[in-house]
Design a protein around this motif. Structure first.
Motif, PDB file in Angstrom:
ATOM      1  N   SER A 108     -39.214  -5.450 -51.506  1.00  0.00           N
ATOM      2  CA  SER A 108     -37.930  -6.081 -51.814  1.00  0.00           C
ATOM      3  C   SER A 108     -37.112  -5.331 -52.854  1.00  0.00           C
ATOM      4  N   ASP A 109     -37.745  -4.574 -53.734  1.00  0.00           N
ATOM      5  CA  ASP A 109     -37.033  -3.829 -54.770  1.00  0.00           C
ATOM      6  C   ASP A 109     -37.196  -2.336 -54.542  1.00  0.00           C
ATOM      7  N   THR A 110     -36.300  -1.566 -55.112  1.00  0.00           N
ATOM      8  CA  THR A 110     -36.388  -0.112 -55.026  1.00  0.00           C
ATOM      9  C   THR A 110     -37.341   0.438 -56.068  1.00  0.00           C
ATOM     10  N   TYR A 111     -37.344  -0.158 -57.262  1.00  0.00           N
ATOM     11  CA  TYR A 111     -38.124   0.358 -58.386  1.00  0.00           C
ATOM     12  C   TYR A 111     -39.179  -0.641 -58.832  1.00  0.00           C
ATOM     13  N   TYR A 112     -40.372  -0.107 -59.157  1.00  0.00           N
ATOM     14  CA  TYR A 112     -41.483  -0.919 -59.654  1.00  0.00           C
ATOM     15  C   TYR A 112     -42.143  -0.179 -60.807  1.00  0.00           C
ATOM     16  N   GLU A 113     -42.622  -0.947 -61.777  1.00  0.00           N
ATOM     17  CA  GLU A 113     -43.497  -0.380 -62.795  1.00  0.00           C
ATOM     18  C   GLU A 113     -44.913  -0.690 -62.334  1.00  0.00           C
ATOM     19  N   VAL A 114     -45.745   0.348 -62.226  1.00  0.00           N
ATOM     20  CA  VAL A 114     -47.123   0.174 -61.791  1.00  0.00           C
ATOM     21  C   VAL A 114     -48.027   0.305 -63.006  1.00  0.00           C
ATOM     22  N   LEU A 115     -48.822  -0.729 -63.244  1.00  0.00           N
ATOM     23  CA  LEU A 115     -49.801  -0.716 -64.321  1.00  0.00           C
ATOM     24  C   LEU A 115     -51.164  -0.486 -63.687  1.00  0.00           C
ATOM     25  N   GLY A 116     -51.937   0.436 -64.254  1.00  0.00           N
ATOM     26  CA  GLY A 116     -53.239   0.711 -63.679  1.00  0.00           C
ATOM     27  C   GLY A 116     -53.973   1.781 -64.445  1.00  0.00           C
ATOM     28  N   SER A 117     -55.046   2.262 -63.855  1.00  0.00           N
ATOM     29  CA  SER A 117     -55.825   3.326 -64.492  1.00  0.00           C
ATOM     30  C   SER A 117     -55.740   4.588 -63.644  1.00  0.00           C
ATOM     31  N   VAL A 118     -55.754   5.708 -64.320  1.00  0.00           N
ATOM     32  CA  VAL A 118     -55.690   7.001 -63.653  1.00  0.00           C
ATOM     33  C   VAL A 118     -57.070   7.321 -63.095  1.00  0.00           C
ATOM     34  N   THR A 119     -57.133   7.593 -61.789  1.00  0.00           N
ATOM     35  CA  THR A 119     -58.410   7.956 -61.180  1.00  0.00           C
ATOM     36  C   THR A 119     -58.539   9.459 -60.998  1.00  0.00           C
ATOM     37  N   ASN A 120     -57.425  10.148 -60.884  1.00  0.00           N
ATOM     38  CA  ASN A 120     -57.373  11.619 -60.897  1.00  0.00           C
ATOM     39  C   ASN A 120     -55.924  11.995 -61.210  1.00  0.00           C
ATOM     40  N   PRO A 121     -55.615  13.278 -61.366  1.00  0.00           N
ATOM     41  CA  PRO A 121     -54.257  13.648 -61.816  1.00  0.00           C
ATOM     42  C   PRO A 121     -53.105  13.155 -60.940  1.00  0.00           C
ATOM     43  N   THR A 122     -53.379  12.759 -59.697  1.00  0.00           N
ATOM     44  CA  THR A 122     -52.284  12.315 -58.825  1.00  0.00           C
ATOM     45  C   THR A 122     -52.491  10.917 -58.260  1.00  0.00           C
ATOM     46  N   THR A 123     -53.459  10.171 -58.788  1.00  0.00           N
ATOM     47  CA  THR A 123     -53.759   8.852 -58.224  1.00  0.00           C
ATOM     48  C   THR A 123     -53.937   7.804 -59.322  1.00  0.00           C
ATOM     49  N   ILE A 124     -53.379   6.623 -59.077  1.00  0.00           N
ATOM     50  CA  ILE A 124     -53.500   5.482 -59.989  1.00  0.00           C
ATOM     51  C   ILE A 124     -54.124   4.322 -59.220  1.00  0.00           C
ATOM     52  N   LYS A 125     -55.086   3.650 -59.835  1.00  0.00           N
ATOM     53  CA  LYS A 125     -55.652   2.415 -59.284  1.00  0.00           C
ATOM     54  C   LYS A 125     -54.843   1.266 -59.882  1.00  0.00           C
ATOM     55  N   MET A 126     -54.094   0.575 -59.039  1.00  0.00           N
ATOM     56  CA  MET A 126     -53.184  -0.478 -59.500  1.00  0.00           C
ATOM     57  C   MET A 126     -53.942  -1.687 -60.033  1.00  0.00           C
ATOM     58  N   TYR A 127     -53.484  -2.189 -61.183  1.00  0.00           N
ATOM     59  CA  TYR A 127     -53.932  -3.470 -61.714  1.00  0.00           C
ATOM     60  C   TYR A 127     -52.847  -4.525 -61.519  1.00  0.00           C
ATOM     61  N   HIS A 128     -51.603  -4.077 -61.593  1.00  0.00           N
ATOM     62  CA  HIS A 128     -50.464  -4.997 -61.491  1.00  0.00           C
ATOM     63  C   HIS A 128     -49.211  -4.166 -61.247  1.00  0.00           C
ATOM     64  N   CYS A 129     -48.216  -4.745 -60.628  1.00  0.00           N
ATOM     65  CA  CYS A 129     -46.919  -4.069 -60.520  1.00  0.00           C
ATOM     66  C   CYS A 129     -45.819  -5.065 -60.847  1.00  0.00           C
ATOM     67  N   ILE A 130     -44.757  -4.533 -61.425  1.00  0.00           N
ATOM     68  CA  ILE A 130     -43.638  -5.356 -61.877  1.00  0.00           C
ATOM     69  C   ILE A 130     -42.375  -4.877 -61.168  1.00  0.00           C
ATOM     70  N   PRO A 131     -41.719  -5.736 -60.395  1.00  0.00           N
ATOM     71  CA  PRO A 131     -40.466  -5.334 -59.762  1.00  0.00           C
ATOM     72  C   PRO A 131     -39.395  -5.063 -60.832  1.00  0.00           C
TER      73      PRO A 131
END
Length: 80
Positions: free
Chosen positions: A27-50
């Motif tokens: 529904s939105d164009t932009y999101y803030e993704v909260l999570g932990s870095v699993t490698n230099p190009t990947t994040i494991k999401m914990y939560h996202c904020i529109p």
């Protein structure tokens, strides 16, 4: 963990996000993704904020850079 999404970071780079089950980011164009870095190009999401559909990504990137600038990092992330 299920699906993955490739998203554009504020600096223009691409990051793969491992999504939480039943995550819908449409529904939105932009999101803030909260999570932990699993490698230099990947994040494991914990939560996202529109964040809406109108965001100045240059301003966001400048803010991220300032947060990690050694002149300010101690003041922001380390308790006195």
């Amino acid at each position: 963990m299920g699906s993955k999404a490739t998203v554009e970071a504020s600096d223009g780079g691409e990051v793969t996000v491992t999504l939480l089950p039943d995550t819908h980011m449409a529904s939105d164009t932009y999101y803030e993704v909260l999570g932990s870095v699993t490698n230099p190009t990947t994040i494991k999401m914990y939560h996202c904020i529109p964040m809406g559909t109108n965001l100045d990504m240059k301003l966001v990137d400048d803010t991220v850079k300032l947060m990690h600038d050694p002149r300010f990092y101690q003041k922001i992330f380390v308790a006195d």
